[in-house]
Design a protein around this motif. Sequence first.
Motif, PDB file in Angstrom:
ATOM      1  N   LEU A 121       0.831  -1.195   0.000  1.00 31.93           N
ATOM      2  CA  LEU A 121       0.000   0.000   0.000  1.00 31.93           C
ATOM      3  C   LEU A 121       0.871   1.252   0.000  1.00 31.93           C
ATOM      4  N   HIS A 122       0.344   2.348  -0.551  1.00 30.76           N
ATOM      5  CA  HIS A 122       0.990   3.648  -0.428  1.00 30.76           C
ATOM      6  C   HIS A 122      -0.091   4.713  -0.463  1.00 30.76           C
ATOM      7  N   THR A 171      -8.043   4.506  16.642  1.00 30.67           N
ATOM      8  CA  THR A 171      -8.434   3.950  15.351  1.00 30.67           C
ATOM      9  C   THR A 171      -7.481   4.447  14.264  1.00 30.67           C
ATOM     10  N   LEU A 172      -7.220   3.577  13.318  1.00 28.37           N
ATOM     11  CA  LEU A 172      -6.343   3.902  12.195  1.00 28.37           C
ATOM     12  C   LEU A 172      -7.168   3.994  10.925  1.00 28.37           C
ATOM     13  N   THR A 173      -6.925   5.038  10.142  1.00 31.88           N
ATOM     14  CA  THR A 173      -7.616   5.201   8.866  1.00 31.88           C
ATOM     15  C   THR A 173      -6.582   5.329   7.762  1.00 31.88           C
ATOM     16  N   THR A 174      -6.706   4.469   6.766  1.00 32.97           N
ATOM     17  CA  THR A 174      -5.771   4.488   5.641  1.00 32.97           C
ATOM     18  C   THR A 174      -6.498   4.881   4.364  1.00 32.97           C
ATOM     19  N   ILE A 175      -5.944   5.822   3.628  1.00 32.35           N
ATOM     20  CA  ILE A 175      -6.484   6.226   2.328  1.00 32.35           C
ATOM     21  C   ILE A 175      -5.382   6.013   1.301  1.00 32.35           C
ATOM     22  N   GLU A 176      -5.605   5.110   0.383  1.00 32.61           N
ATOM     23  CA  GLU A 176      -4.598   4.817  -0.626  1.00 32.61           C
ATOM     24  C   GLU A 176      -4.562   5.904  -1.693  1.00 32.61           C
ATOM     25  N   ASP A 177      -3.429   6.021  -2.341  1.00 32.97           N
ATOM     26  CA  ASP A 177      -3.301   6.963  -3.451  1.00 32.97           C
ATOM     27  C   ASP A 177      -4.384   6.679  -4.496  1.00 32.97           C
ATOM     28  N   ASN A 211       2.184  10.205   5.431  1.00 34.89           N
ATOM     29  CA  ASN A 211       2.103   9.882   4.005  1.00 34.89           C
ATOM     30  C   ASN A 211       3.246   8.924   3.701  1.00 34.89           C
ATOM     31  N   PHE A 212       2.960   7.800   3.048  1.00 26.95           N
ATOM     32  CA  PHE A 212       3.959   6.743   2.955  1.00 26.95           C
ATOM     33  C   PHE A 212       3.932   6.032   1.614  1.00 26.95           C
ATOM     34  N   ASP A 213       5.098   5.487   1.237  1.00 29.07           N
ATOM     35  CA  ASP A 213       5.158   4.519   0.154  1.00 29.07           C
ATOM     36  C   ASP A 213       5.481   3.176   0.800  1.00 29.07           C
ATOM     37  N   ARG A 214       6.028   2.255   0.053  1.00 37.61           N
ATOM     38  CA  ARG A 214       6.228   0.911   0.585  1.00 37.61           C
ATOM     39  C   ARG A 214       7.139   0.890   1.819  1.00 37.61           C
ATOM     40  N   THR A 221       4.801   3.020  15.779  1.00 32.18           N
ATOM     41  CA  THR A 221       4.946   1.756  15.040  1.00 32.18           C
ATOM     42  C   THR A 221       3.703   1.457  14.207  1.00 32.18           C
ATOM     43  N   ASP A 222       2.595   2.125  14.528  1.00 32.83           N
ATOM     44  CA  ASP A 222       1.374   1.955  13.726  1.00 32.83           C
ATOM     45  C   ASP A 222       1.494   2.619  12.358  1.00 32.83           C
ATOM     46  N   VAL A 223       2.568   3.377  12.154  1.00 30.96           N
ATOM     47  CA  VAL A 223       2.821   3.967  10.834  1.00 30.96           C
ATOM     48  C   VAL A 223       3.027   2.859   9.800  1.00 30.96           C
ATOM     49  N   ILE A 224       3.537   1.712  10.256  1.00 35.84           N
ATOM     50  CA  ILE A 224       3.768   0.574   9.356  1.00 35.84           C
ATOM     51  C   ILE A 224       2.434  -0.089   9.068  1.00 35.84           C
ATOM     52  N   GLU A 225       2.033  -0.073   7.809  1.00 33.99           N
ATOM     53  CA  GLU A 225       0.707  -0.539   7.390  1.00 33.99           C
ATOM     54  C   GLU A 225       0.764  -1.979   6.909  1.00 33.99           C
ATOM     55  N   TYR A 226      -0.075  -2.845   7.531  1.00 32.98           N
ATOM     56  CA  TYR A 226      -0.109  -4.257   7.150  1.00 32.98           C
ATOM     57  C   TYR A 226      -1.410  -4.672   6.469  1.00 32.98           C
TER      58      TYR A 226
END
Length: 535
Positions: free
Chosen positions: A223-224, A234-240, A257-260, A317-322
């Motif tokens: 994901l990125h 709670t964690l919310t992820t929005i992909e590019d 904001n993250f890439d791999r 450490t929650d910055v790392i998205e699984y």
Amino acid sequence: MNQNNGMQKRMLIMTLVVFVFFIAYEFLVLKPQQEAKAALVKQEQEQKQNSAPDVDTTQMVESDVNGNPINMSKSVDALSSKAIADKQIVSVIKTDKNIIEIDTLGRVAQVTLLEEKYKDENGNQIKLFEANQLRPLEVRFADKNINTEAFNAPVIASSSNIDATTSKQVLTLTQTLSDTVLTKTLTFYPDGHYDLSVSATNDKQFFITNGFRPNVLADMYALHGLITKLNDNTLTTIEDGDLSKNENITGVKFVSNFDRYYATVIYNFEKSLSITLMPDLSSNPQAFIHAGSSINFSGFMGPKNFKDLLALNKELTDVIEYGWFTFIAKPMFVLLQYIQSYVGNWGWTIVILTILIKLVLYPLSYKGMVSMNKLKELAPKMKEIQLKYKDDKQKQSMHMMELYKKHGANPMGGCLPLILQIPVFFAIYRVLINAIELKGAEWILWVQDLAEMDPYFVLPILMGATMYIQQKITPNTMQDEMQRKIFQFLPVIFTFFFLWFPAGLTLYWFINNLFTIGQQYYINKLFDKKRAEKN
């Protein structure tokens, strides 16, 4: 064909198809989409360069009484590479982990990673940002006139060069405008992170961003995009590509904001942040933090290394998205780290973790294998029942159930254990795909980087070969010729896809196959012995 037996076969096929679809979808669909999107963005940038080479102006909506963004224009340099012109840089900060360059508008223009393992395909130290992207720490004023002036007024830096390799150092950036003075006070630490205090005089309202994500490795495997953590954890992820309109979020602990492998993070665990997410031209998420007339927070720009993030704050450490299987993947990675701390080699750590997983799942695997052997033994009697009652499905099912009950066979036993192991596979897949710790990690001889594909395709070929052997010694009660052909081609299909997979993931699958072969061989021998005793 018997209903239960047919269902068992369909579920087994479904399980394998899920694996194949999962791999094929990422390789054949996601990668072309991302390449097409990148080409479109490049074309848009080239068009902007031709029409307006100096500035690209877009508008943000006006804010309300609650402080939501209002009418703020931005200016972005029309450059296409990661090269930053020297005349744009007012200060260069060197820490033990990176070099941070600050541009004339007080933004982070570039971050260069200094650790030896962080090199690109040309052998150069990795740079995180493109020159023409939204830059970290860019400020936008709520007042349109002040904002326009701010994008044309250079900042004054307290120092042009700072050495923070051994101790923390402070940099002050001052931007004097007609109706306000904007002051940024940055404290840089040897580990590469920073603290920031920003204020504007005359109560002028502004917003600040952590910029667009690092653009080092945004590929089909991981994901990125953007991830936030709120006060309720709670964690919310929005992909590019997935953000279609502005979104306001309050109670934010961190935004990343993250890439791999890399991320740009802003966090405050004492006083939560309010942010507005805005889509760019490609619907990628951009975060703007509501600052009022002053704000304090900390930040980090670099690799998503678990130990480094843990040293800053456990919650980071929650910055790392699984992905979906985080609840399994995260503790699995902690175990991986623990094993590696004793073993010292990531390749052998993966081998040991694979063995441990096989041992934990052994009861499930054992039941499934035993069930398949029992069904194989019963295959002649099952076929007799199917022929005898081919015109009466109800009686056929009844006699089949009696047969299963008499011999303690479970028609679903062969595939249910496999289905239950799918979450484990996806979890280990995400762990090994996202673990930057594998970058530059050697295993043996030809495998010099577990995060990259096997350069000589040895592991994929071994994985395919062991999958073929496993298939050959696994009891198969399938009568349908098409089903048999599908299974025969699976090792070839998997080998093809794994040619480009990271060596660490292929190593996991290969070791997993080896131990599955051992388990199956052992159970087959037990059944052969029992069969011999009966005779």
